[in-house]
Enzyme design. Sequence first.
Site, PDB file in Angstrom:
ATOM      1  N   CYS A 277       0.827  -1.202   0.000  1.00 19.27           N
ATOM      2  CA  CYS A 277       0.000   0.000   0.000  1.00 19.27           C
ATOM      3  C   CYS A 277       0.872   1.266   0.000  1.00 19.27           C
ATOM      4  CB  CYS A 277      -0.975  -0.019   1.171  1.00 19.27           C
ATOM      5  SG  CYS A 277      -2.345   1.157   0.967  1.00 19.27           S
TER       6      CYS A 277
ATOM      7  N   HIS B  37      -3.577  -5.290   1.226  1.00 22.03           N
ATOM      8  CA  HIS B  37      -3.378  -5.592   2.647  1.00 22.03           C
ATOM      9  C   HIS B  37      -3.808  -7.037   2.903  1.00 22.03           C
ATOM     10  CE1 HIS B  37      -2.405  -1.572   4.014  1.00 22.03           C
ATOM     11  NE2 HIS B  37      -3.442  -1.083   3.357  1.00 22.03           N
TER      12      HIS B  37
END
Length: 556
Positions: free
Chosen positions: A401, A496
């Site tokens: 991310c 994630h």
Amino acid sequence: MADHRIAIRTCGGYPGLDQSYFRVAVRPQEDNRALVSALEQVLAQARTTDPDRRNKNNSRNSRRPARVRSIMFVGTGSDVGKSVLVAALCRVLLQEGIRVAPFKAQNMSLNSYVTRDGGEMGRAQVVQAQACRLDPDVRMNPVLLKPSSDVGSQVIVHGRPVGNMRVAEYVRYKERAWQEVCRAYDELAADFDVLVLEGAGSPGEVNLKSHDIVNMRMARYAESPVLLAGDIDRGGVYASFVGHMEVMEEWERQLVAGFLVNRFRGDSSLLAAAHDYLLKRTGKPVLGVLPYIRDLGLPQEDSVSFKAGLFDKPKPDQEHVTLALIDLPHISNFTDVEPLLAEPDVDLRIIRRAEDLGYPDAVILPGSKNVINDITYLEESGLAARLRKLAARNCEIVGICGGFQMLGREIGDPLGLEGEPGSVCQGLGLLDMRTELAPEKTLTRRQGTHAPSGTPVHGYEIHHGVTRGRGEPILVFDDDTTCGLAADRVWGSYLHGIFDSDPFRRWFIDRLRREKGLEPLQGPGATYDLEPALDRLAEVFRAHVDLDEIFRLLDL
């Protein structure tokens, strides 16, 4: 309109509201009297013409249902174990065959999660939902604050961001947030037999009590008995219990049913004198002394334990690989690497200084709530230079991310979401890509395949950035969309939870083993499954807490 010449304008077009809300303009006194009179007549007529109306007010379909059974855990401070205690009682009640759900009105955490319908909520309430064997639901955490600086946070209500606010701005917004909290609680209460509530920080923080929406005000709204928990491992727990009772108002003290002593190492019978003193001084009993549990195996709520060294573990006593996790100032979703801690052949090191980085087998750049600030930190601390040198030495570098964004050439912030509007920040330059921070936040669950290994992966995306670059994507999702880029030994993606996949995690570690001349691990690796940890937690709770009294408080 016909009887009273009053028009009602509903709020269905307002974010977070629906047709059941309406606006009342601030008018002259005579207009307000006319409105009140009209409402009195309309409601009186409704009661007369609909004799079942009062019964409807107590039905599960009403906006404010009859009191659902509930109990609340508050704490003497942050990180005293409230989240874990809620999860423990949730699992105990589930085992008893009770429909139970968790609830935390407001959570401040950079560890968040995306629900199936694309809402964002705190990771702690996700674990608590798992303890109930429920799908996470944003109603369980209607307000989430994600700090982006020392004085401001992104505010997320019912799973959607409503803006970035400084502290004073959020305090002004809180009454509106409170209405959303009450709505979420009422809707959730209609679906379950018991709600287990969690407070935040401490109800004794007198500077916050006037605008509290998560501690004792929430307990009063829920008509919930309260258990005050403290961490004896820190010291001063009994003084803190007494101090909290002293600063509470009388109505708050009436809600407190007792105390829980958490994280005790030793023989609890030695605490009897302290408990007698506490009962005499406050009139409230200690309802349990829970032991210090090592290697609990549950994701942490926020960065307090992480920053305090929770992930610091001894080196494995067998052949292993060394992974370095960079501890960013605004680190988020550090729980992405927790599954790696369970592997017997992984030494995970937390790196906070350039001189401590050394020569690991791989480096992981985690998520960040303020990528621009954190890439500046990497440059100024010397970590950026060390990472570039490691990449040149063919060390594997992974970005997740925000960490993925940092691997690119530059990050643009045209709207000033994290820095000055129109600013452009130079990245590490390890991947040929550029990221632009966009106003719309991507919130989605993902499932697919890691292309280089062919192993399944799953997780979720939470980001403002839109990244474009050259190279082959490394993740192919089931809806044929792709994510991530790789160049030699540097790769990253927005996913994630990528290491939650047992097959992918084992492939990743075994590849590192081969590259340093080791055979793949013989026998099975770790299985990332929270169920055994939750059952173990419930067993500990049953053994050390007065469950009969807990059930009495819940009218069970």
